[in-house]
Design a protein around this motif. Sequence first.
Motif, mmCIF file in Angstrom:
data_model
loop_
_atom_site.group_PDB
_atom_site.id
_atom_site.type_symbol
_atom_site.label_atom_id
_atom_site.label_comp_id
_atom_site.label_asym_id
_atom_site.label_seq_id
_atom_site.Cartn_x
_atom_site.Cartn_y
_atom_site.Cartn_z
ATOM 1 N N GLU A 1 153.611 100.577 -21.174
ATOM 2 C CA GLU A 1 153.388 101.725 -20.281
ATOM 3 C C GLU A 1 154.295 101.657 -19.056
ATOM 4 O O GLU A 1 154.968 102.609 -18.705
ATOM 5 C CB GLU A 1 151.924 101.775 -19.842
ATOM 6 C CG GLU A 1 150.938 101.884 -20.993
ATOM 7 C CD GLU A 1 151.157 103.135 -21.827
ATOM 8 O OE1 GLU A 1 151.370 104.200 -21.223
ATOM 9 O OE2 GLU A 1 151.137 103.037 -23.064
ATOM 10 N N THR A 2 154.289 100.473 -18.407
ATOM 11 C CA THR A 2 155.068 100.300 -17.193
ATOM 12 C C THR A 2 156.551 100.469 -17.471
ATOM 13 O O THR A 2 157.249 101.214 -16.784
ATOM 14 C CB THR A 2 154.841 98.883 -16.612
ATOM 15 O OG1 THR A 2 153.509 98.501 -16.924
ATOM 16 C CG2 THR A 2 155.080 98.848 -15.141
ATOM 17 N N VAL A 3 157.022 99.780 -18.507
ATOM 18 C CA VAL A 3 158.447 99.798 -18.799
ATOM 19 C C VAL A 3 158.903 101.210 -19.158
ATOM 20 O O VAL A 3 159.930 101.684 -18.699
ATOM 21 C CB VAL A 3 158.764 98.811 -19.948
ATOM 22 C CG1 VAL A 3 160.237 98.848 -20.274
ATOM 23 C CG2 VAL A 3 158.335 97.410 -19.564
ATOM 24 N N GLN A 4 158.077 101.871 -19.933
ATOM 25 C CA GLN A 4 158.382 103.239 -20.341
ATOM 26 C C GLN A 4 158.567 104.125 -19.113
ATOM 27 O O GLN A 4 159.496 104.912 -19.031
ATOM 28 C CB GLN A 4 157.213 103.735 -21.195
ATOM 29 C CG GLN A 4 157.545 104.900 -22.075
ATOM 30 C CD GLN A 4 156.391 105.189 -23.020
ATOM 31 O OE1 GLN A 4 155.717 104.275 -23.485
ATOM 32 N NE2 GLN A 4 156.159 106.433 -23.304
ATOM 33 N N MET A 5 157.656 103.951 -18.149
ATOM 34 C CA MET A 5 157.716 104.723 -16.908
ATOM 35 C C MET A 5 159.030 104.471 -16.179
ATOM 36 O O MET A 5 159.693 105.397 -15.722
ATOM 37 C CB MET A 5 156.555 104.304 -16.007
ATOM 38 C CG MET A 5 155.477 105.332 -15.868
ATOM 39 S SD MET A 5 155.939 106.498 -14.610
ATOM 40 C CE MET A 5 155.714 105.466 -13.150
ATOM 41 N N ILE A 6 159.391 103.170 -16.085
ATOM 42 C CA ILE A 6 160.587 102.811 -15.335
ATOM 43 C C ILE A 6 161.814 103.475 -15.927
ATOM 44 O O ILE A 6 162.656 104.012 -15.222
ATOM 45 C CB ILE A 6 160.753 101.265 -15.316
ATOM 46 C CG1 ILE A 6 159.653 100.651 -14.454
ATOM 47 C CG2 ILE A 6 162.133 100.872 -14.808
ATOM 48 C CD1 ILE A 6 159.585 99.155 -14.527
ATOM 49 N N MET B 1 163.238 97.539 -28.870
ATOM 50 C CA MET B 1 162.819 96.375 -28.081
ATOM 51 C C MET B 1 161.389 96.568 -27.578
ATOM 52 O O MET B 1 160.558 95.663 -27.642
ATOM 53 C CB MET B 1 163.750 96.200 -26.873
ATOM 54 C CG MET B 1 165.138 95.737 -27.218
ATOM 55 S SD MET B 1 165.088 94.116 -27.978
ATOM 56 C CE MET B 1 165.923 94.424 -29.497
ATOM 57 N N LEU B 2 161.125 97.769 -27.095
ATOM 58 C CA LEU B 2 159.815 98.068 -26.534
ATOM 59 C C LEU B 2 158.752 98.072 -27.615
ATOM 60 O O LEU B 2 157.631 97.624 -27.419
ATOM 61 C CB LEU B 2 159.878 99.446 -25.868
ATOM 62 C CG LEU B 2 159.171 99.577 -24.552
ATOM 63 C CD1 LEU B 2 159.722 98.563 -23.584
ATOM 64 C CD2 LEU B 2 159.370 100.965 -24.004
ATOM 65 N N ASP B 3 159.122 98.584 -28.787
ATOM 66 C CA ASP B 3 158.180 98.676 -29.889
ATOM 67 C C ASP B 3 157.807 97.294 -30.396
ATOM 68 O O ASP B 3 156.709 97.068 -30.881
ATOM 69 C CB ASP B 3 158.820 99.497 -31.014
ATOM 70 C CG ASP B 3 157.816 99.848 -32.085
ATOM 71 O OD1 ASP B 3 156.707 100.272 -31.712
ATOM 72 O OD2 ASP B 3 158.134 99.694 -33.273
#
Lengths: 316, 383
Positions: free
Chosen positions: A126-131, A117-119
């Motif tokens: 960046e933000t979502v990955q951090m969360i 989904m992120l890809d």
Amino acid sequence: MGTNETTGPSATEEGVGWQTKFRYVLNSDFVRSAPFWAVPFAIMAVAVYGGIGYNFAISLTDNNGTIEPATFSNLDFEMYFQALSDPNVIQAATHNLILLVSFTAICLVFGLFLAIMLDRQIRYKETVQMIYLLPMSLSFVVTAQLWLWMYDTDSGIINELLGLLSLGPIDFIGNPEIALWAIIFALIWQFSGYTMVVYLAGLQSIPSSQFEAGMIDGASTLRIYLRVIIPQLKASSVSAAVVLMVFALKAFTFLYAMTGRYFPPQGTDILATLMVREAWQYNNWAYSAAIATLLLLMALGVIAPYLYYQYREGSL
Amino acid sequence: MGAITIDSLTKRFDDVVAVDDVSVEIEDGEFLVLVGPSGCGKTTTLRMVAGLETPSEGAIRFDGELVNYTVPQDRDVAMVFQDYALYPHMTVRGNLKFGLEEEPEYTDAERDERVEEVAELLDIGNLLERKPGELSGGQQQRVALGRAIVRDPEVFLMDEPLSNLDAKLRAQMRTELQQLQSQLDVTTVYVTHDQTEAMTMSDRMVVMNDGELQQVGAPLELYHEPRNRFVAEFIGEPSMNFIDGQRGTDGFESEPLDYPFDSTVESSVASLSDGDRLTLGIRPEDIELYDDAADVTEGSHTESMTVTVVEPMGNENVVHLSYDDATARGDDLIAISDGLRTIETGAELDVRIPPEAIHLFDGDTGNALHNRLLETDEQPITQ
């Protein structure tokens, strides 16, 4: 080795005295590099393999709290036979296995889903990955407490939410039938972010032309993922799975932190908690050491296929 | 069947214009080469034809049917990628078969048969059970081609397919590709930055620069009748020589060279007034080199120049010439002489620029004002 070859005797082997031979030995790369590898090697030999050996030696004795000091006479495998026929050990091992398999599998699938989904929607990556990655940075003690509160029957947020749907309240931790699954869920929350990051790195190393070639070949998006993209993530899957399985075996901290006693919530006993309980609560040192050895074998069972895979791929 | 119409195609990425108002008609079965320097928009154009990018403006039509928003899966095109994009976890057979598996009208046996047929055609029949990682670059290239051919598409799209091969293999594959294309008679759009590939392979070529189409035409047409200075410079190796100067009273004036025009040239620059900026162009192979001024048989247009560098190529020598003495760093002209002729660095030569071979370009816009005369065509070509 290079040193050996350049300074080695040309043809007259018999004309070389023992001093010269000794000097060759001293000059070899093996000896000359010793200060760099021997020190960590020695520390590891004593701390890890020495520890394992000592633990194994204890497991062969009959040591318990009543025998002081420890004796190493009468070595036998009695404790192992006792452990393998102990329903508590069998149950704990079963829990270990359930935890290992379901936690790892669900984490991998969920992490892969998040990564894809992120890809596909890179914008706020960046933000979502951090969360998602943040839970992993928390200690087991913190997450255990956090989820204990959330699962609370009276005031936990999960039961509050269920209450809105006129469900529950459910005693997640108190009910031995579901306690293990509640804990697996909490662990998945903590570790799926890690799986996601591993998969995301894997996905990003696949050139976008792979995806485009699939499109040109006429494949649907789902089929491109199933046939082209996911098979190429094998290395990511293996390395993520090994880390997850090791963490599953280390779930002791989490369980211990939930109750603060040697007894984890009912229905969640695993080998590690059982081992600690036998050792420090009942002083069954030898029995506990035998359980520890079984746990080690289990861990080796997880690592060995990975090492074999690495060996076959030529990276070991 | 496979005719493509590209109409006023424009693609913008944020505020960068990658392709600017490009229109080309591609006939069925034609081998069209898009050529230009890096970043000229040729690959973006190709990707829009493939459906991997959506045009910002303009239209792409396959046989008259608008396909701007058709996904690549439904376009019946096949593409060879620059990095080949072979599926690394599948065998060659799996790679070739993958696209066929999307077409329900085949049985599995028919698919295998088709794969083997194409593998034979490309001479990779013995590699079917290998993985791409175990193949050489040339073999991978063939597999990538095979994957395109196997589905029998209406259009082949090729994005610099030969750029990862060594020079010898590239020349060989060039010929093979050409033969294959005429044998299969499938419309092909081929992108390259290599003007040699474009010249040798194409039926027609499209030269692009900065997203804009510069000229469309047959290779020799572009070579002899470039529409502007960019095309003249891009096509041909070594490049055409350019001398910047201005219109003088009786011809071209510049610091190193004054060049009187004859009547045919004069007529095509009649609209210019004295002092207008002008660029004179001459291809290296048209420059005549004489050891002795007495050997010059025809007219004037001869200057004495110094040889600064000689590059022997075997069949020819590339001779760098300067109007100043040999210590000068810059070259004023590059000429090509016969390979068997010995020319020494530092030698003084009489250099003749034949008036029938010169090109003239507007010094400000770069547009061609006069192109060389061809023996088959006595009429001067004017824009």
